[in-house]
Design an enzyme around this catalytic site. Sequence first.
Site, short mmCIF file in Angstrom:
data_model
loop_
_atom_site.label_atom_id
_atom_site.label_comp_id
_atom_site.label_asym_id
_atom_site.label_seq_id
_atom_site.Cartn_x
_atom_site.Cartn_y
_atom_site.Cartn_z
N LEU A 97 0.86 -1.18 0.00
CA LEU A 97 0.00 0.00 0.00
C LEU A 97 0.89 1.23 0.00
CD1 LEU A 97 -2.99 -0.39 2.51
CD2 LEU A 97 -3.12 0.27 0.11
N ASP A 98 0.58 2.22 -0.84
CA ASP A 98 1.37 3.46 -0.85
C ASP A 98 1.41 4.08 0.54
OD1 ASP A 98 1.71 3.17 -3.57
OD2 ASP A 98 0.02 4.47 -4.08
N SER A 99 2.47 4.82 0.83
CA SER A 99 2.58 5.46 2.14
C SER A 99 1.43 6.42 2.40
CB SER A 99 3.92 6.20 2.26
OG SER A 99 4.04 7.17 1.23
#
Length: 351
Positions: free
Chosen positions: A121-123
């Site tokens: 998951l993207d930050s």
Amino acid sequence: MAAVEAAAVVVSSCLKPDPVPVPESAGTAAATAATSSAMAAAAVVAAAARTGSEARVSKPALATKLLSLSGVFAVHKPKGPTSAELLNRLKEKLLAEAGMPSPEWTKRKKQTLKIGHGGTLDSAARGVLVVGIGRGTKMLTSMLSGSKRYVAIGELGKATDTLDSTGNVTEEKPYDKITQEDIESILQKFTGNIMQVPPLYSALKKDGQRLSTLMKRGEVVEAKPARPVTVYSLSLQKFQPPFFTLDVECGGGFYIRSLVSDIGKELSSCANVLELTRTKQGPFTLEEHALPEDKWTIDDIAQSLERCSSLLPAELALKKSKPEESNEQVLSCEYITLNETKGEDDVIKTL
């Protein structure tokens, strides 16, 4: 137990007040107060003795339990940390709770605790992050290729180099003539088996290095060619210009950032992702299964593993294994981070 009772007797004896003339009307109250003080002190000593005893046995027991954990569960990833950073945080909390590694463990045989996640998951994103522990890490590949569900808030009129709000604005276009009907009419073009160009800022690799790392260094990076991806369902939930909310269910290797950017282009404007939440991955949902950080304990994870085992397909269910060599072994920690795209090399880091 006898020692605790003895301690309580000693405290009770020591706190017993010397006889003092007390008016008859106050006698009962004074006696009650003295008794209450003695009982409270005895309870404190008993609790301290009990706590000390539990502490002496709990760490080895927790360490053994930690090493026995095996399966797949889900945690709630907040905005901010990367998936790898969150996994490190989870690992550190479990090790600290089990008191590992400790001097008594370092004298014994080596034992590896494996923990990894199945789908980056993207930050800037939040939501379900599926985690495998022990033999459960071998099940994570199926999570990469399985379906995922997201709620994404897009912003019309602005394009960024990262395709989300964390990047630098690279283009601005008008959006005031775009209607809800315009957006709904083009969503069919992005549903089903489609071709998609991945973002330059991504976990995809070139010569063994992530494209996002190369981009941050200022190196020139060519976009990866379009590749086949699957969108099972796509709907517009809300439109309040310049913002629009999408509900997306997709397969592995799909990028919501690319979808939102492509929708903006299709509308003769541009767009980027403002907010992104993964609400489901495989059978794990954000509301029902994702453990918040205050539940990242050995006992809570053990309970979650037990509950979640029934959610997995029969072919993925962990078979009862033969007894391990020994639980009285030293801990060598490593975590496995599987990249978003099926078939990419696994990244293994060892503590």
